[in-house]
Every structure is written in C-alpha cells, then in structure tokens.
Motif scaffolding. Structure first.
Motif, PDB file in Angstrom:
ATOM      1  N   LYS A  27      30.816  56.732  48.001  1.00  0.00           N
ATOM      2  CA  LYS A  27      29.350  56.747  47.960  1.00  0.00           C
ATOM      3  C   LYS A  27      28.819  55.459  47.326  1.00  0.00           C
ATOM      4  CE  LYS A  27      29.011  61.789  47.593  1.00  0.00           C
ATOM      5  NZ  LYS A  27      28.521  62.929  46.775  1.00  0.00           N
ATOM      6  N   PHE A  28      29.459  55.012  46.241  1.00  0.00           N
ATOM      7  CA  PHE A  28      29.012  53.797  45.567  1.00  0.00           C
ATOM      8  C   PHE A  28      29.107  52.572  46.465  1.00  0.00           C
ATOM      9  CE2 PHE A  28      30.523  55.763  41.337  1.00  0.00           C
ATOM     10  CZ  PHE A  28      29.347  56.487  41.259  1.00  0.00           C
ATOM     11  N   LEU A  29      30.113  52.548  47.345  1.00  0.00           N
ATOM     12  CA  LEU A  29      30.379  51.366  48.164  1.00  0.00           C
ATOM     13  C   LEU A  29      29.535  51.303  49.425  1.00  0.00           C
ATOM     14  CD1 LEU A  29      34.264  51.230  47.792  1.00  0.00           C
ATOM     15  CD2 LEU A  29      32.597  49.728  46.724  1.00  0.00           C
ATOM     16  N   ILE A  79      22.951  43.882  38.102  1.00  0.00           N
ATOM     17  CA  ILE A  79      24.037  42.995  38.509  1.00  0.00           C
ATOM     18  C   ILE A  79      23.594  42.173  39.714  1.00  0.00           C
ATOM     19  CG2 ILE A  79      26.437  42.902  39.298  1.00  0.00           C
ATOM     20  CD1 ILE A  79      26.861  45.613  37.975  1.00  0.00           C
ATOM     21  N   SER A  80      23.981  40.921  39.756  1.00  0.00           N
ATOM     22  CA  SER A  80      23.658  40.075  40.896  1.00  0.00           C
ATOM     23  C   SER A  80      24.158  40.723  42.184  1.00  0.00           C
ATOM     24  CB  SER A  80      24.304  38.692  40.737  1.00  0.00           C
ATOM     25  OG  SER A  80      24.192  37.946  41.925  1.00  0.00           O
ATOM     26  N   PRO A  81      23.344  40.746  43.243  1.00  0.00           N
ATOM     27  CA  PRO A  81      23.784  41.375  44.497  1.00  0.00           C
ATOM     28  C   PRO A  81      25.102  40.826  45.024  1.00  0.00           C
ATOM     29  CG  PRO A  81      21.445  40.890  44.577  1.00  0.00           C
ATOM     30  CD  PRO A  81      21.966  40.250  43.325  1.00  0.00           C
ATOM     31  N   ARG A  84      28.016  42.795  43.218  1.00  0.00           N
ATOM     32  CA  ARG A  84      28.034  44.251  43.148  1.00  0.00           C
ATOM     33  C   ARG A  84      29.210  44.790  43.961  1.00  0.00           C
ATOM     34  NH1 ARG A  84      21.609  45.585  44.173  1.00  0.00           N
ATOM     35  NH2 ARG A  84      20.820  44.180  42.543  1.00  0.00           N
ATOM     36  N   SER A  85      29.666  45.969  43.595  1.00  0.00           N
ATOM     37  CA  SER A  85      30.829  46.547  44.267  1.00  0.00           C
ATOM     38  C   SER A  85      30.575  46.793  45.749  1.00  0.00           C
ATOM     39  CB  SER A  85      31.216  47.869  43.587  1.00  0.00           C
ATOM     40  OG  SER A  85      30.119  48.784  43.578  1.00  0.00           O
ATOM     41  N   GLN A  86      29.295  47.023  46.132  1.00  0.00           N
ATOM     42  CA  GLN A  86      28.984  47.316  47.537  1.00  0.00           C
ATOM     43  C   GLN A  86      29.261  46.137  48.468  1.00  0.00           C
ATOM     44  OE1 GLN A  86      26.984  47.631  44.782  1.00  0.00           O
ATOM     45  NE2 GLN A  86      25.191  48.844  45.318  1.00  0.00           N
ATOM     46  N   GLN A 117      39.620  32.812  45.041  1.00  0.00           N
ATOM     47  CA  GLN A 117      39.833  32.940  43.599  1.00  0.00           C
ATOM     48  C   GLN A 117      38.535  32.753  42.818  1.00  0.00           C
ATOM     49  OE1 GLN A 117      42.572  34.128  42.585  1.00  0.00           O
ATOM     50  NE2 GLN A 117      43.724  33.886  44.503  1.00  0.00           N
ATOM     51  N   ALA A 118      37.658  31.886  43.291  1.00  0.00           N
ATOM     52  CA  ALA A 118      36.374  31.679  42.617  1.00  0.00           C
ATOM     53  C   ALA A 118      35.512  32.941  42.699  1.00  0.00           C
ATOM     54  CB  ALA A 118      35.636  30.492  43.233  1.00  0.00           C
ATOM     55  N   TYR A 119      35.490  33.557  43.880  1.00  0.00           N
ATOM     56  CA  TYR A 119      34.691  34.786  44.013  1.00  0.00           C
ATOM     57  C   TYR A 119      35.280  35.915  43.176  1.00  0.00           C
ATOM     58  CZ  TYR A 119      32.330  38.852  45.822  1.00  0.00           C
ATOM     59  OH  TYR A 119      31.598  40.007  45.896  1.00  0.00           O
ATOM     60  N   CYS A 120      36.596  36.066  43.192  1.00  0.00           N
ATOM     61  CA  CYS A 120      37.236  37.128  42.404  1.00  0.00           C
ATOM     62  C   CYS A 120      36.982  36.935  40.914  1.00  0.00           C
ATOM     63  CB  CYS A 120      38.736  37.160  42.690  1.00  0.00           C
ATOM     64  SG  CYS A 120      39.166  37.806  44.315  1.00  0.00           S
ATOM     65  N   ALA A 121      37.034  35.686  40.442  1.00  0.00           N
ATOM     66  CA  ALA A 121      36.759  35.421  39.031  1.00  0.00           C
ATOM     67  C   ALA A 121      35.308  35.765  38.689  1.00  0.00           C
ATOM     68  CB  ALA A 121      37.055  33.957  38.711  1.00  0.00           C
ATOM     69  N   GLY A 122      34.384  35.405  39.577  1.00  0.00           N
ATOM     70  CA  GLY A 122      32.987  35.751  39.351  1.00  0.00           C
ATOM     71  C   GLY A 122      32.755  37.254  39.354  1.00  0.00           C
ATOM     72  N   PHE A 123      33.415  37.961  40.252  1.00  0.00           N
ATOM     73  CA  PHE A 123      33.297  39.418  40.329  1.00  0.00           C
ATOM     74  C   PHE A 123      33.861  40.062  39.068  1.00  0.00           C
ATOM     75  CE2 PHE A 123      34.788  43.650  41.466  1.00  0.00           C
ATOM     76  CZ  PHE A 123      33.702  44.170  42.157  1.00  0.00           C
ATOM     77  N   ASN A 124      35.020  39.588  38.620  1.00  0.00           N
ATOM     78  CA  ASN A 124      35.632  40.139  37.410  1.00  0.00           C
ATOM     79  C   ASN A 124      34.741  39.927  36.190  1.00  0.00           C
ATOM     80  OD1 ASN A 124      37.906  40.868  38.896  1.00  0.00           O
ATOM     81  ND2 ASN A 124      38.973  38.949  38.449  1.00  0.00           N
ATOM     82  N   HIS A 125      34.133  38.758  36.106  1.00  0.00           N
ATOM     83  CA  HIS A 125      33.284  38.451  34.953  1.00  0.00           C
ATOM     84  C   HIS A 125      31.992  39.258  34.982  1.00  0.00           C
ATOM     85  CE1 HIS A 125      30.483  35.983  32.472  1.00  0.00           C
ATOM     86  NE2 HIS A 125      31.538  35.901  31.698  1.00  0.00           N
ATOM     87  N   ALA A 126      31.395  39.396  36.156  1.00  0.00           N
ATOM     88  CA  ALA A 126      30.128  40.118  36.270  1.00  0.00           C
ATOM     89  C   ALA A 126      30.288  41.602  35.987  1.00  0.00           C
ATOM     90  CB  ALA A 126      29.534  39.914  37.667  1.00  0.00           C
ATOM     91  N   ASN A 127      31.476  42.150  36.260  1.00  0.00           N
ATOM     92  CA  ASN A 127      31.706  43.586  36.097  1.00  0.00           C
ATOM     93  C   ASN A 127      32.603  43.907  34.902  1.00  0.00           C
ATOM     94  OD1 ASN A 127      30.541  45.032  38.698  1.00  0.00           O
ATOM     95  ND2 ASN A 127      31.463  43.103  39.375  1.00  0.00           N
ATOM     96  N   ARG A 128      32.708  42.983  33.958  1.00  0.00           N
ATOM     97  CA  ARG A 128      33.539  43.186  32.779  1.00  0.00           C
ATOM     98  C   ARG A 128      32.856  44.139  31.801  1.00  0.00           C
ATOM     99  NH1 ARG A 128      29.992  39.384  31.925  1.00  0.00           N
ATOM    100  NH2 ARG A 128      29.341  38.725  29.837  1.00  0.00           N
ATOM    101  N   ASN A 129      33.568  44.509  30.747  1.00  0.00           N
ATOM    102  CA  ASN A 129      32.937  45.183  29.621  1.00  0.00           C
ATOM    103  C   ASN A 129      32.216  44.113  28.811  1.00  0.00           C
ATOM    104  OD1 ASN A 129      32.661  46.144  26.773  1.00  0.00           O
ATOM    105  ND2 ASN A 129      33.630  47.980  27.605  1.00  0.00           N
ATOM    106  N   ALA A 130      30.921  44.259  28.626  1.00  0.00           N
ATOM    107  CA  ALA A 130      30.103  43.202  28.021  1.00  0.00           C
ATOM    108  C   ALA A 130      29.588  43.568  26.636  1.00  0.00           C
ATOM    109  CB  ALA A 130      28.924  42.868  28.931  1.00  0.00           C
TER     110      ALA A 130
END
Length: 319
Positions: A27-29, A79-81, A84-86, A117-130
């Motif tokens: 559902k989230f995706l 979160i920046s579009p 986002r996980s979707q 790798q750049a996108y994955c790093a950005g995704f990991n950072h945006a969805n980290r525990n903050a």
C-alpha cells in the motif's frame, strides 16, 4: 512527536508480523501517492491530529498511509518526492538494469554505477533515523563520508568490467566470473556498505528509544547499530537477489533450443527479468524488519538497565 503517533497507530507495522508488514508496504509503495501536493499532505496531518485517535474510517486510514509514506517519522518534515519509497522503483530500476548489463567499456560502467550509487546514498540519507544531535562539524564529516561512499562504490561496482578490460587474455573463465558470478556478491556488499557508511552517525551518536507507550526514555548507540545492521541486511538482500536471479534464469534458458536459435532474445530477457525481480523484492526487503523495531533492555547501555517495567524498548529503524 510524529514517531510516537505512528508507533501507536501501526501495531502490525511495528511488530514482528512479516506478512502484515508486507501487505502494508504494497500500500505504501503506491506510486500515485507521490503526486500528492504539500497542501494535501498538510490536510492529512491536520485530519490525523484532530480525528486520528478518535475513529478509524477509510478517510483516516488513507490519511495515515499518505503520512507514513511522505513524512519523516523523526523530524515531521515532508520527504523530498525523489527519495520517497513510492518512487524508489521507477527511479532506481532503470539504473539497476543499466548497471548490471555487460558494457563494452569501462566509462559506461562507471557512469551507470555512479548514478545508481549516488541515488542509493541519497535515499539512505533521506530515510535515515534523524534523531541524533548533529553539529556543523558532524554534518561536514557525514557529507565527506557520503561523497567518498559514492565514489568508492561506483569504482567497485565497475570492477567486473575493469577485470574484463584488463585481463581479457585469460579467456572464457574470466568472462564468466566477471559477468555472471562477481556482480552477485558485489551488488549485495555495496548496497550494505552504502547504508552502513551513510548512516554511521546513528551508531556514533545514538538514536532515541521509546517505551511501549511511546515515551522517549533516552538515546542509545546500541539501538543505532542494530538499526543500521538490519537496514544494511535488507538492502543487501534486495540487490543481491536482483543480481542473482537473472543470471540463474539465463543459465537455464540458454540450454533451450529456442534461445540457442534466437540469441538476440537473451538481452531483453535479462533486462526485463532484472526489473521484475527488483520490483518484487522491494516490498519484501523493506518488510524484512519492522520500521519500529524492538530491542531488549539488557542489550542496551547501562543507563537503561535501571528502567522498571520495560523488558523491551522501541526504536525507529529508518529505511
């Protein structure tokens, strides 16, 4: 605090029920929710604040889904579009396919690996525990680590192509190893490596832990390390499986007479199967561990041992 609201509202999402988490992730995706405007997200947040704990109708449920998939649980910021996980599938799937195909040279391999790798790093950072406290010096250190991670991972990801280019005289054995075998563990390791380095500040500074009522009881480095390890394992499962399945599938199909007579079909089959497996594995990998994980009190620092009535505490794992 937003994370407390989500912890109370989503018991299945926070628990050990893997199938329940998997259904929720489907559902989230839903990619259509990423089209929701800032105003619609704010309206959903207002609705939840006013009626979220009073009733559980379809309107409130949809508002929770939009909030859970669009708003960061720790900061409450949208979160920046792009991260986002979707949209993880539509953005990263073409990059994954392009990074796994055999290239004729090293430069194309480096280019696609760098984008992935750049996108994955950005995704990991945006969805980290903050929740960890950061100063300017820590932020600068983390930025340097992220840049270094992307550069190193891009070079390491192109290693199969580099081996083929530099050691082509070895022959068929080197080609089989570089094209079919090496990308599988390499993809899994690089995915886990990116999570562990990009989110290393969670283990260094600690993350907040909560009791069963959602009350923050402190900051724990042990919980931060556990959150990183779980996320790294889930990401390694995603990329490792995506790299392995097409290789196994093609090894079987090449034995069929139809594919032997029509070798041009092999490339499209590789691309399509890679994209399909990647898409199917995203919700599976995201649901391997709860977003709001549990950790036993005895596995935490000494300061938590004196807490009475709490054998288990909760933490936000991130994504």
């Amino acid at each position: 605090m937003l994370i407390v609201e989500k912890l109370k509202w989503t018991p299945t999402y926070s628990s050990g029920k893997a199938m329940g988490r998997l259904r929720l992730w489907f559902k989230f995706l839903d990619p259509s929710s990423v089209l929701s405007s800032q105003a619609e997200i704010e309206q959903a947040r207002t609705l939840l604040q006013n009626e979220g704990h009073k009733q559980r109708n379809e309107k409130v449920a949809n508002a929770w889904l939009l909030s859970l998939s669009s708003v960061h649980p720790d900061t409450g910021a949208v979160i920046s579009p792009v991260f986002r996980s979707q949209v993880f599938l539509p953005i990263s799937a073409p990059l994954v396919v392009a990074s796994l195909i055999p290239h004729k040279g090293i430069k194309p391999a480096l280019f696609w690996q760098f984008l992935l790798q750049a996108y994955c790093a950005g995704f990991n950072h945006a969805n980290r525990n903050a929740t960890a406290t950061k100063d300017n010096k820590t932020s600068m250190k983390q930025s340097i680590l992220i840049v270094g991670t992307v550069a190193y991972s891009a070079f390491a990801g192109a290693l199969p192509q580099i081996i083929l280019k530099r050691f082509r005289l070895i022959g068929a054995v080197a080609e089989t190893f570089s094209r079919s075998l090496l990308p599988i563990p390499l993809s899994a390791c690089l995915a886990a490596f990116s999570v562990m380095v990009v989110r290393s500040e969670e283990a260094d500074n600690g993350i907040r832990v909560f009791d069963s009522k959602g009350n923050a009881v402190g900051v724990s480095k042990a919980a931060g390390s556990k959150a990183i390890k779980e996320t790294a394992l889930s990401r390694a499962t995603l990329f490792g499986t995506t790299a392995a399945f097409p290789t196994l599938l093609l090894a079987l199909l090449k034995r069929a007479k139809f594919f032997q007579r029509n070798p041009m079909i092999i490339a499209p089959v590789r691309h399509v199967s890679t994209a399909i497996i990647f898409g199917l594995m995203i919700p599976v990998s995201f649901s391997l561990f709860p977003q709001f994980g549990k950790i036993k009190k005895e596995n935490l620092e000494e300061e938590f041992q004196s807490l009475d009535g709490h054998s288990e505490l909760f933490y936000h794992r991130g994504l």
